[in-house]
Enzyme design. Structure first.
Site, short mmCIF file in Angstrom:
data_model
loop_
_atom_site.label_atom_id
_atom_site.label_comp_id
_atom_site.label_asym_id
_atom_site.label_seq_id
_atom_site.Cartn_x
_atom_site.Cartn_y
_atom_site.Cartn_z
N ASN A 155 8.94 10.23 -6.38
CA ASN A 155 9.41 10.22 -7.18
C ASN A 155 9.64 11.83 -8.13
O ASN A 155 10.97 11.90 -8.96
CB ASN A 155 7.50 10.67 -8.54
CG ASN A 155 6.83 11.25 -7.55
OD1 ASN A 155 6.40 11.74 -6.82
ND2 ASN A 155 6.18 11.70 -8.84
N LYS A 178 8.48 14.09 6.76
CA LYS A 178 9.05 12.64 6.77
C LYS A 178 8.94 12.45 5.61
O LYS A 178 7.92 12.03 4.38
CB LYS A 178 8.02 11.70 7.53
CG LYS A 178 8.39 10.61 7.32
CD LYS A 178 8.06 9.47 7.33
CE LYS A 178 7.03 8.72 6.10
NZ LYS A 178 8.98 8.12 4.70
N GLU A 181 10.94 6.77 2.43
CA GLU A 181 12.18 5.79 2.43
C GLU A 181 12.82 5.42 1.42
O GLU A 181 14.25 5.02 1.75
CB GLU A 181 12.16 4.78 3.31
CG GLU A 181 10.94 3.69 2.76
CD GLU A 181 8.99 4.17 3.17
OE1 GLU A 181 8.99 5.05 2.96
OE2 GLU A 181 8.73 3.53 3.08
N GLY A 231 1.24 11.24 -2.30
CA GLY A 231 1.15 9.89 -2.75
C GLY A 231 0.48 9.17 -3.38
O GLY A 231 -0.48 9.90 -3.59
N GLY A 232 0.45 8.27 -2.73
CA GLY A 232 -1.41 6.58 -3.82
C GLY A 232 -1.86 7.10 -2.44
O GLY A 232 -2.21 7.67 -1.74
N THR A 235 -2.33 4.74 0.49
CA THR A 235 -2.01 5.36 1.76
C THR A 235 -2.90 6.95 2.39
O THR A 235 -3.07 7.02 3.61
CB THR A 235 -0.67 5.90 1.50
OG1 THR A 235 0.08 4.47 0.81
CG2 THR A 235 -0.15 6.06 2.70
N GLY A 236 -3.46 7.68 1.18
CA GLY A 236 -3.93 8.65 1.62
C GLY A 236 -4.96 8.58 2.31
O GLY A 236 -5.35 9.18 3.08
N GLU A 253 -2.70 15.62 -1.91
CA GLU A 253 -2.28 15.04 -3.57
C GLU A 253 -1.57 13.45 -4.09
O GLU A 253 -0.92 13.66 -3.15
CB GLU A 253 -1.14 15.99 -3.64
CG GLU A 253 -0.86 16.95 -2.69
CD GLU A 253 -2.13 18.45 -3.76
OE1 GLU A 253 -2.83 17.74 -4.81
OE2 GLU A 253 -2.56 19.05 -4.27
N CYS A 287 2.65 12.18 -10.81
CA CYS A 287 0.87 11.91 -11.30
C CYS A 287 0.04 12.40 -12.09
O CYS A 287 -1.33 12.06 -12.19
CB CYS A 287 1.15 12.55 -10.04
SG CYS A 287 1.58 13.97 -9.36
N GLU A 388 -3.49 2.76 -11.32
CA GLU A 388 -2.50 4.09 -11.67
C GLU A 388 -1.33 2.59 -11.59
O GLU A 388 -0.34 2.03 -10.71
CB GLU A 388 -1.84 4.53 -10.30
CG GLU A 388 -1.19 5.72 -10.86
CD GLU A 388 -1.00 6.91 -9.95
OE1 GLU A 388 -0.94 6.47 -8.59
OE2 GLU A 388 -0.44 7.76 -10.13
N GLU A 465 -3.10 22.63 -3.84
CA GLU A 465 -1.21 23.29 -3.07
C GLU A 465 -1.54 24.75 -3.97
O GLU A 465 -1.55 24.19 -5.55
CB GLU A 465 -0.72 22.48 -3.02
CG GLU A 465 -0.35 21.53 -2.22
CD GLU A 465 0.46 20.53 -2.23
OE1 GLU A 465 1.19 19.94 -3.28
OE2 GLU A 465 1.09 20.11 -1.13
P1 NAD Z 1 3.11 5.72 -0.72
O1 NAD Z 1 1.50 6.74 -1.03
O2 NAD Z 1 3.93 4.87 -0.86
O3 NAD Z 1 3.92 6.67 -0.31
C1 NAD Z 1 3.87 8.52 0.01
C2 NAD Z 1 4.92 8.90 0.89
O4 NAD Z 1 3.68 7.87 2.73
C3 NAD Z 1 5.89 7.97 2.06
O5 NAD Z 1 7.15 8.78 2.66
C4 NAD Z 1 5.95 7.36 2.50
O6 NAD Z 1 6.14 6.25 3.24
C5 NAD Z 1 4.27 7.41 3.30
N1 NAD Z 1 3.29 6.18 4.16
C6 NAD Z 1 3.54 5.46 3.79
N2 NAD Z 1 2.65 4.34 4.28
C7 NAD Z 1 2.27 5.82 5.13
C8 NAD Z 1 1.11 5.15 6.18
N3 NAD Z 1 0.28 4.15 6.77
N4 NAD Z 1 0.98 6.61 7.00
C9 NAD Z 1 2.08 7.25 6.72
N5 NAD Z 1 3.11 7.73 6.27
C10 NAD Z 1 2.84 6.42 5.23
O7 NAD Z 1 3.50 6.80 -2.45
P2 NAD Z 1 5.00 6.24 -3.76
O8 NAD Z 1 4.84 4.85 -4.03
O9 NAD Z 1 6.29 7.09 -2.38
O10 NAD Z 1 5.11 8.14 -4.26
C11 NAD Z 1 3.95 7.39 -5.63
C12 NAD Z 1 2.45 7.41 -5.62
O11 NAD Z 1 2.15 9.48 -5.24
C13 NAD Z 1 1.92 7.95 -6.49
O12 NAD Z 1 0.24 7.13 -6.48
C14 NAD Z 1 1.89 9.21 -7.29
O13 NAD Z 1 0.75 9.56 -8.37
C15 NAD Z 1 1.88 9.62 -5.72
N6 NAD Z 1 2.08 11.22 -6.58
C16 NAD Z 1 0.82 12.05 -6.76
C17 NAD Z 1 1.21 13.76 -7.08
C18 NAD Z 1 -0.21 14.99 -6.74
O14 NAD Z 1 0.94 16.01 -6.62
N7 NAD Z 1 -0.68 14.05 -6.56
C19 NAD Z 1 2.05 13.79 -7.01
C20 NAD Z 1 3.62 13.08 -7.10
C21 NAD Z 1 3.30 11.66 -6.38
#
Ligand code: NAD
Length: 488
Positions: A155, A178, A181, A231-232, A235-236, A253, A287, A388, A465
């Protein structure tokens, strides 16, 4: 940036362009549906090669043993070069996630500012002496962890990448980035720029590829000593499980479902703009998007009417067009996800007061556009209010009492941010202290400063952060006792 380059962009390993052994990735411009760039992707063998390069550079120590002012000099130079390349970086990000060029330009400049900030932090970092409780000198030093994996979303890739790279490098680590993608371009470009600013080869490596083929092996790699992930939440959580098994530190995050609150005594003009920007800037792909709006009942109808009026003035259009307020959503798949949530809200009895569909006609037909959408008539336990959506969808709910409001606002799995509007300072303070969120905005929204810690409570994450302490995320604390008995 519109014509896809003939040769796919390589990975960055050991300071050099490296051929990835995975399939070629295509970045799709969501404003046109056309391929904007091609990228080589990594396999677990490439992950091994990048981790080896990072580990060797760390063992060799030319970066980690540099004096802080020497590391700071490189980071300042990186900031200068990022600022110089800011137009290219902005165009690149826009062509991959469709964000308005105006905002991409601001984010490119902010990425340079982030490197400047952490260069200053690096130069002024201090260790501590503790008061001795015996015949010794006791000191605390903060040391780099080693090889750190940085994983970012699509995003605001440039912002997230700079926010992780600069402090991790300032602390003296070797890193592997990383990027998502969907938006690999800015991570690779930033990586090259920062390397050329004077990093020792191997200190910064960038691997494009999917979460499963690159992210997962990276997180599991025995020589990766820390993971910083944005990220999501799902995933986290998966990453945190692996980190727990490996007993390594992890910073997360994650997502949000932030409550935005308007009391009846608010400055309505300012609150309308704040609420509107809180959800529709970046089309809710943020986010901290204020996606649940609570309005005190006496003001409810008038406020929602003003918001609908305002939403109907938002001008969607090509992201490079300076007259467009917002471009498309970041991908066609993401638009379908947003649409599923709007359908779900309708099925749950929600009334769509604005938007709720794709705009039609040129230039919208080939892009992933979606109208800003306002829904009422749901309760706080509807799925559209709990999950979300990460899109331009605002759910509005009335409230009657402060205590009920606080209960509803906190009745969410997330705890990233919250906003409130009132002219009563005592009430603002009282409510801000009760909200379960890492950031609370009073009579403003989406103000963010690199100097102020940022992170989530509950399922929105772990760790903070940014700010001076942001560097500490990437260090291990060591206590050293030096005996003074018998002299030195
Ligand atoms: P995502 O979790 O799908 O992917 C994030 C990253 O993780 C990508 O690089 C992806 O390739 C990688 N990934 C996916 N599966 C993985 C695994 N099993 N192991 C290791 N890495 C993996 O998230 P997204 O769709 O790219 O981003 C949107 C999400 O990010 C939303 O939920 C949003 O709220 C969150 N976000 C949070 C913040 C914050 O600061 N809190 C900021 C921006 C986005």
């Amino acid at each position: 940036m519109n014509a896809a380059p003939e040769a796919p962009a390589p990975l960055l390993i050991g300071g050099e362009a490296a051929k990835g052994h995975g399939p070629i990735l295509e970045a799709i411009d969501p404003a046109t549906g056309r391929v904007s760039a091609r990228y080589q992707s990594a396999t677990s063998a490439d992950v091994d090669a990048a981790v080896k390069a990072a580990r060797e550079s760390f063992a060799h120590g030319t970066w980690r043993t540099k004096r802080p002012h020497e590391r700071a000099t490189v980071l300042f130079e990186a900031a200068r070069r990022i600022a110089e390349a800011s137009e290219t970086l902005a165009q690149l990000q826009m062509s991959q996630n469709g964000k308005a060029l105006r905002e991409c330009r601001a984010q490119a400049k902010a990425a340079a500012a982030t490197f400047r900030y952490f260069a200053s932090v690096c130069e002024t970092m201090e260790g501590e002496l503790t008061t001795p409780r015996g015949d010794y000198l006791s000191m605390i030093v903060h040391e780099p962890i080693g090889v750190v994996a940085l994983i970012t979303p699509w995003n605001s890739p440039m912002t997230m990448e700079a926010q992780k790279l600069a402090p991790a490098l300032a602390a003296g680590n070797s890193v592997i980035l990383k990027p998502s993608e969907i938006t690999p371009g800015t991570g690779l470009a930033l990586g090259r720029i920062v390397c050329e600013a004077g990093l020792t080869p191997g200190v910064l490596n960038v691997l494009s590829g999917t979460g499963l083929t690159v992210g997962d092996p990276l997180v599991r790699h025995k020589d990766v000593g820390m993971i910083s992930f944005t990220g999501g939440t799902a995933t986290g959580r998966a990453i945190a499980r692996i980190a727990a098994e490996r007993l390594i530190p992890v910073a997360l995050e994650l997502g949000g479902k932030s409550p935005h609150i308007v009391f009846a005594d608010a400055d309505v003009d300012r609150a309308v703009e704040g609420v509107f920007g809180g959800i529709f800037d970046a089309l809710g792909q943020s986010c901290v998007a204020g996606s649940r709006l609570f309005v005190e009942r006496p003001l409810y109808r008038a406020f929602v009417d003003r918001l609908i009026e305002r939403a109907n003035t938002l001008k969607l259009g090509p992201p490079a067009d300076p007259t467009s307020d917002q471009g498309p959503l970041a991908s066609f798949g993401h638009r379908e996800r947003v649409e599923r949530y709007v359908a779900l809200a309708r099925a749950d009895g929600g009334r769509v007061l604005a938007g709720g569909e794709r705009p039609s006609g040129a230039p919208f037909d080939h892009g992933a556009y979606y109208q800003p959408t306002i829904i009422d008539g749901l309760t706080n336990d509807a799925r559209a209010c709990r999950e979300e959506i990460f899109g331009p969808v605002l759910c509005v709910l009335p409230f009657d009492h402060e205590s009920d409001l606080i209960e509803q606002a906190n009745d969410t799995a997330y705890g990233l941010a919250a906003g409130l509007w009132t002219r009563d300072v005592a009430k603002a303070w009282r409510v801000a202290r009760r909200l379960e969120a890492g950031t609370v905005w009073i009579n403003t929204y989406r103000e963010l400063s690199i100097a102020t810690p940022f992170g989530g409570m509950k399922e929105s994450g772990l760790g903070r952060e940014k700010g001076r302490q942001g560097v500490r995320l990437y260090t291990a604390t060591k206590s050293i006792y030096l005996s003074l008995a018998g002299g030195i």
